[in-house]
Design a protein around this motif. Sequence first.
Motif: not given
Length: 333
Positions: A71-81, A83-86, A97-107
């Motif tokens: 479940t992807i978390g939420d984020a907030s920005i101001a109009y015309r600002k 985000t890099v979803f940091a 094990g310790l296996q992970t997958l990389a995630l990139t976000y868009s909106s």
Amino acid sequence: TFASLASSFATGIGAQTLGLIYASTGNTGTANVGGYAITATTADGTGRAANYDVTFTEGTLTVGRRPVSFTIGDASIAYRKPTVFASLSRTQSTGVGLQTLALTYSSTGNTGLAVVGDYPIAATVANGTGATSNYDVTLTNGTLSVGRRPVSLTIGNVSIVYTSTTDFASLPSTLSTGVGSQTLVLAYDSTGNTGTANAGTYPITATAADGTGALSNYHVTFTNGTLNVGRWALSLTVDDLSIVYGNTTDFASLPSSLPTGIGTQTLGLTYASTGNTGTANVGAYAITATTVDGTGLAANYDVTFTNGVLGVGRRPLSVTVGNALIAYGDTSD
């Protein structure tokens, strides 16, 4: 463990059976998704394996994708600002094990042009320490909230005189938002801008409306200005009076009120003079005037007086001189 496969098979010789042992290169726990041969070997059962020449046709071990949900978390920005979803995680644990997958976000709200509102945050997965081809990833979108951009304005001050009004033309009619050339339209108001407000100070408030930018995209904070309602200027030249030494005057011959020029409003007038004591010596003394509330309020007017003159004149007296008799050559005391 191949528990679903038969553990023995009949040889066809009486009741003799041989045991079966299975193996597969895909049965390591680390084999990637795909199909792998299942091989078998015989072992003594109720019959001896050495007595039989067994030919096997291999089975297939299918290694399927492991289900992973996130479940992807939420984020907030101001109009015309944008985000890099940091604030959102860049990796997702697979549970292996310790296996992970990389995630990139868009909106669709993260374009720098999206208006205020809520937009889904989607994600794509890529190989991390684990390979995406080994996982069936189900993503639940997060929410990107695009909030109003804060804008502030300190309203300027304006001065008028009693009974006047203003169109606030000296104040800016638009507010720069700081976003490109977008502006908001401004309108002003004041409880002192009625034409009947008494002299004093009143707050100037403002409201914003759509201009080249939409008000719904901005949160505008105003600091009130001040409308100074000044006194209406009047002037009066006080008339002159004359009395005689020893007398006083009630200034009844001077006007008791002063027309203000504002409708029918008048101010009351009172007079004084240092020569109006009954004991003041003959001479010229200033007549001063002050205003008091009449049908208008004295506090709303700035009256400039030119003093009059109170002339204290000599008091007339008459004396009849008596007669006297002396002899020639004498004098009288």
